[in-house]
Design a protein around this motif. Structure first.
Motif, PDB file in Angstrom:
ATOM      1  N   LYS A  12       0.852  -1.181   0.000  1.00  0.00           N
ATOM      2  CA  LYS A  12       0.000   0.000   0.000  1.00  0.00           C
ATOM      3  C   LYS A  12       0.897   1.244   0.000  1.00  0.00           C
ATOM      4  O   LYS A  12       1.674   1.461   0.933  1.00  0.00           O
ATOM      5  CB  LYS A  12      -0.899  -0.003   1.242  1.00  0.00           C
ATOM      6  CG  LYS A  12      -2.003   1.047   1.174  1.00  0.00           C
ATOM      7  CD  LYS A  12      -2.759   1.122   2.490  1.00  0.00           C
ATOM      8  CE  LYS A  12      -3.345   2.510   2.680  1.00  0.00           C
ATOM      9  NZ  LYS A  12      -2.344   3.566   2.881  1.00  0.00           N
ATOM     10  N   ILE A  13       0.795   2.031  -1.044  1.00  0.00           N
ATOM     11  CA  ILE A  13       1.615   3.244  -1.124  1.00  0.00           C
ATOM     12  C   ILE A  13       1.084   4.280  -0.143  1.00  0.00           C
ATOM     13  O   ILE A  13      -0.128   4.538  -0.113  1.00  0.00           O
ATOM     14  CB  ILE A  13       1.631   3.775  -2.583  1.00  0.00           C
ATOM     15  CG1 ILE A  13       2.449   2.785  -3.448  1.00  0.00           C
ATOM     16  CG2 ILE A  13       2.207   5.175  -2.652  1.00  0.00           C
ATOM     17  CD1 ILE A  13       2.577   3.163  -4.902  1.00  0.00           C
ATOM     18  N   PRO A  14       1.966   4.866   0.689  1.00  0.00           N
ATOM     19  CA  PRO A  14       1.504   5.809   1.721  1.00  0.00           C
ATOM     20  C   PRO A  14       0.778   7.017   1.137  1.00  0.00           C
ATOM     21  O   PRO A  14       1.060   7.436   0.012  1.00  0.00           O
ATOM     22  CB  PRO A  14       2.803   6.258   2.397  1.00  0.00           C
ATOM     23  CG  PRO A  14       3.790   5.204   2.085  1.00  0.00           C
ATOM     24  CD  PRO A  14       3.418   4.648   0.747  1.00  0.00           C
ATOM     25  N   GLU A  15      -0.137   7.559   1.925  1.00  0.00           N
ATOM     26  CA  GLU A  15      -0.873   8.746   1.490  1.00  0.00           C
ATOM     27  C   GLU A  15      -0.167  10.030   1.910  1.00  0.00           C
ATOM     28  O   GLU A  15       0.756  10.009   2.713  1.00  0.00           O
ATOM     29  CB  GLU A  15      -2.287   8.694   2.083  1.00  0.00           C
ATOM     30  CG  GLU A  15      -3.083   7.567   1.450  1.00  0.00           C
ATOM     31  CD  GLU A  15      -4.451   7.398   2.077  1.00  0.00           C
ATOM     32  OE1 GLU A  15      -4.860   8.272   2.859  1.00  0.00           O
ATOM     33  OE2 GLU A  15      -5.099   6.383   1.757  1.00  0.00           O
ATOM     34  N   LYS A  16      -0.650  11.141   1.363  1.00  0.00           N
ATOM     35  CA  LYS A  16      -0.015  12.442   1.618  1.00  0.00           C
ATOM     36  C   LYS A  16       0.089  12.742   3.107  1.00  0.00           C
ATOM     37  O   LYS A  16       1.118  13.226   3.589  1.00  0.00           O
ATOM     38  CB  LYS A  16      -0.818  13.541   0.906  1.00  0.00           C
ATOM     39  CG  LYS A  16      -0.223  14.934   1.072  1.00  0.00           C
ATOM     40  CD  LYS A  16      -0.979  15.967   0.243  1.00  0.00           C
ATOM     41  CE  LYS A  16      -0.389  17.360   0.426  1.00  0.00           C
ATOM     42  NZ  LYS A  16      -1.038  18.364  -0.442  1.00  0.00           N
ATOM     43  N   LYS A  41       9.159  16.229 -11.580  1.00  0.00           N
ATOM     44  CA  LYS A  41       9.462  14.827 -11.892  1.00  0.00           C
ATOM     45  C   LYS A  41      10.753  14.389 -11.202  1.00  0.00           C
ATOM     46  O   LYS A  41      11.670  15.184 -11.029  1.00  0.00           O
ATOM     47  CB  LYS A  41       9.592  14.656 -13.403  1.00  0.00           C
ATOM     48  CG  LYS A  41       8.266  14.856 -14.116  1.00  0.00           C
ATOM     49  CD  LYS A  41       8.428  14.898 -15.621  1.00  0.00           C
ATOM     50  CE  LYS A  41       7.068  15.158 -16.277  1.00  0.00           C
ATOM     51  NZ  LYS A  41       7.212  15.570 -17.681  1.00  0.00           N
ATOM     52  N   VAL A  42      10.808  13.107 -10.851  1.00  0.00           N
ATOM     53  CA  VAL A  42      11.981  12.586 -10.144  1.00  0.00           C
ATOM     54  C   VAL A  42      12.788  11.686 -11.075  1.00  0.00           C
ATOM     55  O   VAL A  42      12.240  10.809 -11.741  1.00  0.00           O
ATOM     56  CB  VAL A  42      11.546  11.816  -8.878  1.00  0.00           C
ATOM     57  CG1 VAL A  42      12.747  11.124  -8.238  1.00  0.00           C
ATOM     58  CG2 VAL A  42      10.893  12.775  -7.889  1.00  0.00           C
ATOM     59  N   VAL A  43      14.100  11.950 -11.123  1.00  0.00           N
ATOM     60  CA  VAL A  43      15.018  11.172 -11.957  1.00  0.00           C
ATOM     61  C   VAL A  43      16.103  10.584 -11.057  1.00  0.00           C
ATOM     62  O   VAL A  43      16.608  11.267 -10.170  1.00  0.00           O
ATOM     63  CB  VAL A  43      15.665  12.060 -13.051  1.00  0.00           C
ATOM     64  CG1 VAL A  43      16.648  11.258 -13.893  1.00  0.00           C
ATOM     65  CG2 VAL A  43      14.597  12.702 -13.936  1.00  0.00           C
ATOM     66  N   SER A 100       7.310  12.440  -2.055  1.00  0.00           N
ATOM     67  CA  SER A 100       7.292  13.849  -1.673  1.00  0.00           C
ATOM     68  C   SER A 100       7.025  14.744  -2.892  1.00  0.00           C
ATOM     69  O   SER A 100       6.205  15.666  -2.829  1.00  0.00           O
ATOM     70  CB  SER A 100       8.628  14.187  -1.004  1.00  0.00           C
ATOM     71  OG  SER A 100       8.653  15.518  -0.609  1.00  0.00           O
ATOM     72  N   ALA A 101       7.719  14.474  -3.993  1.00  0.00           N
ATOM     73  CA  ALA A 101       7.512  15.279  -5.210  1.00  0.00           C
ATOM     74  C   ALA A 101       6.082  15.099  -5.728  1.00  0.00           C
ATOM     75  O   ALA A 101       5.443  16.057  -6.177  1.00  0.00           O
ATOM     76  CB  ALA A 101       8.525  14.881  -6.286  1.00  0.00           C
ATOM     77  N   HIS A 102       5.567  13.881  -5.652  1.00  0.00           N
ATOM     78  CA  HIS A 102       4.203  13.602  -6.120  1.00  0.00           C
ATOM     79  C   HIS A 102       3.165  14.382  -5.305  1.00  0.00           C
ATOM     80  O   HIS A 102       2.255  15.008  -5.858  1.00  0.00           O
ATOM     81  CB  HIS A 102       3.937  12.102  -6.036  1.00  0.00           C
ATOM     82  CG  HIS A 102       2.511  11.724  -6.296  1.00  0.00           C
ATOM     83  ND1 HIS A 102       1.905  11.894  -7.525  1.00  0.00           N
ATOM     84  CD2 HIS A 102       1.557  11.194  -5.484  1.00  0.00           C
ATOM     85  CE1 HIS A 102       0.664  11.483  -7.462  1.00  0.00           C
ATOM     86  NE2 HIS A 102       0.408  11.058  -6.239  1.00  0.00           N
ATOM     87  N   TYR A 103       3.313  14.359  -3.986  1.00  0.00           N
ATOM     88  CA  TYR A 103       2.293  14.962  -3.122  1.00  0.00           C
ATOM     89  C   TYR A 103       2.477  16.468  -2.917  1.00  0.00           C
ATOM     90  O   TYR A 103       1.514  17.182  -2.675  1.00  0.00           O
ATOM     91  CB  TYR A 103       2.284  14.281  -1.755  1.00  0.00           C
ATOM     92  CG  TYR A 103       1.691  12.883  -1.773  1.00  0.00           C
ATOM     93  CD1 TYR A 103       0.440  12.637  -2.346  1.00  0.00           C
ATOM     94  CD2 TYR A 103       2.375  11.812  -1.204  1.00  0.00           C
ATOM     95  CE1 TYR A 103      -0.103  11.359  -2.358  1.00  0.00           C
ATOM     96  CE2 TYR A 103       1.835  10.530  -1.212  1.00  0.00           C
ATOM     97  CZ  TYR A 103       0.596  10.316  -1.788  1.00  0.00           C
ATOM     98  OH  TYR A 103       0.057   9.064  -1.806  1.00  0.00           O
TER      99      TYR A 103
END
Lengths: 318, 318
Positions: free
Chosen positions: B3-7, B200-202, B191-194
């Motif tokens: 389960k991917i953590p929520e914001k 974008k993350v590279v 973190s970047a997503h929320y």
């Protein structure tokens, strides 16, 4: 007889150059504080423009020239940080710079000067050749000679690093600086004298280039016969402009060995995680050597610069 | 299925650990920006407590244990930064820590763990011996095992470096991180997503330890057969907790050669004047390699740590 600058001149210097320099960060380390038994505040001039405090004095000296002088440019002889400092300061002020360098100077240093828009004039690698070549440029171009340390505008400019440190930490008991040509410690001594209540200035100097220590002992400017030290920024000679300031306002000078310099440099790199020149480490080495006299004090240390040749580092396996 | 953590979990993590970590500085260099053709913001986790971002995840993981678990202590196996991170995090939270290390680990690393109050349990230098020894400690002491990267509380903790960077620079287009076990890039991606609009993350990864790159290609977790890289923090293996996050939220992974890592590391040391680990340089090396795709962008780069052996630096004469 040299006239020691007044407080207003120091304050005006800082106002004058402020927008051309970085107000560099001040950092601390709990671990280093525990090792020394005092609270240390490192003023990081390695993060300064061109990587050293020298841009401060160079900028001030050029700004103090007349418009006519500025139009004809400036000249110095240096193979170290002051070469880059004068070139960069001149560039940002729209002034021409002529930098006399020995033809043996490393390519990376020449490239840096060119990158900052300076014109390099090569000469033989002797002090006499440097001075004669600089004189020829003065005559031919009408450029004004700016000495790297024995020039009161340069000294006042270098003092602004201490001014910033005292703005952040006004109640320091001591400030330690390295001693080379005397510009940094001279300016620091003026700044501590005028801007702090009770802050004393202590210098660190390599045994291998201890002209300032011996000059304070004898009361006249002594020379370095040899300068076999890793602290290449400190090989230069004290001058008649800064010596009277040092005599009057510096508490003492502590001499350190080459091994003490490398050990202090390693501690700075390992614990503060910053790249600092060997010359920078000399002030910290002096404090480490006599730390018992400074227990529980608040102490500023000027990290003078961070321009090192990474392929020639002194660290070996323990 | 993970389960991917929520914001909210990410935000709560930052609030939870904030007072136990440094909000590290973000620095820039005009010269480096000119080289890359973009605006770069280096998040300096080399200035973090114990010299690396790992204290973030270690602190969060311990704080998420029950009181009962905390009383029995924590255990991990690591010879790198996570050993020190868990020991220091445990010490500042008043918790016992047991660190399984191969008996071949350098004395300086063992001393650091002991200095932070950790108890070292030595074992043979194989992964099997490490895991078995850690299991024995779990059983004997009732201590909770904390994995250095494949633990969701650790991943969330590591993500807070990116949260701080985005507080300071909210409109970044990209964030580059190194990829080792996947804890840092996994947390950064969350973190970047929320917390960002369009960031974008590279990842940067050594060719010599490219398990994450190959795992993204194949869609299953691949292993490193050999890990012959100077970036010793990146030899570890991707895990089932962070891989799904990386699959979903990481834009791409760029692989770099050993020479590209050293060149990027030299540029960081010479221009930013900071001491950064080889692993730290991998993210910057990835950007340098493909810089044409990132012209005029605003780019964050996580400098992951600064714990290096100064007597074994890779810089040689040019």
């Amino acid at each position: 007889m040299i006239k020691i600058p007044e407080k207003a001149e120091l304050l005006n210097t800082h106002t004058r150059i402020k927008s051309f320099i970085h107000n560099t960060p001040v950092i601390s380390s709990t671990l280093i504080n525990n090792i020394v038994g005092a609270n240390l505040y490192f003023k990081c001039e390695n993060f300064q423009k061109m990587g050293a405090f020298k841009i401060r004095g160079a900028t001030n000296a050029i700004m103090q020239l007349s418009e006519n002088q500025q139009q004809r440019g400036v000249v110095t002889h240096s193979s170290g940080n002051f070469a880059q400092a004068l070139a960069l300061a001149a560039q940002s002020l729209g002034v021409k710079s002529f930098i006399v360098m020995p033809h043996t100077a490393p390519k990376v240093k020449k490239d840096a000067v060119i990158g900052y828009g300076g014109t390099i004039i090569e000469c033989e690698p002797t002090l006499e050749a440097r001075e004669n070549t600089a004189k020829k440029v003065e005559k031919k171009e009408g450029a004004t000679f700016i000495h790297p340390s024995n020039n009161m505008h340069v000294i006042l400019g270098q003092g602004t690093a201490c001014s910033e440190l005292l703005e952040e930490q006004p109640d320091l008991d001591y400030i330690f600086t390295p001693v080379g040509g005397g510009g940094l410690i001279g300016g620091t001594a003026l700044s501590a004298h005028y801007l702090a209540d009770h802050c004393k200035v202590v210098g660190g100097e390599p045994f291998e280039a201890d002209d300032a220590y011996r000059s304070l002992q004898s009361g006249v400017i002594e020379s370095n016969l040899s300068t076999n030290t890793i602290a290449d920024g400190l090989k230069t000679q004290l001058g008649d402009q800064n010596f009277p300031i040092i005599q009057q306002y510096v508490e003492k000078i502590i001499r350190v060995t080459e091994l003490e310099i490398v050990d202090a440099m390693r501690l700075i790199w390992e614990r503060l995680k910053i790249v600092a020149e060997p010359s920078s480490a000399v002030a910290f080495a002096a404090l480490l050597k006599e730390k018992s006299a400074y227990q529980n004090k608040k102490i500023g240390i000027i990290i003078s610069g961070g321009n090192v040749d990474l392929s020639k580092l002194p660290f070996t396996s323990l």
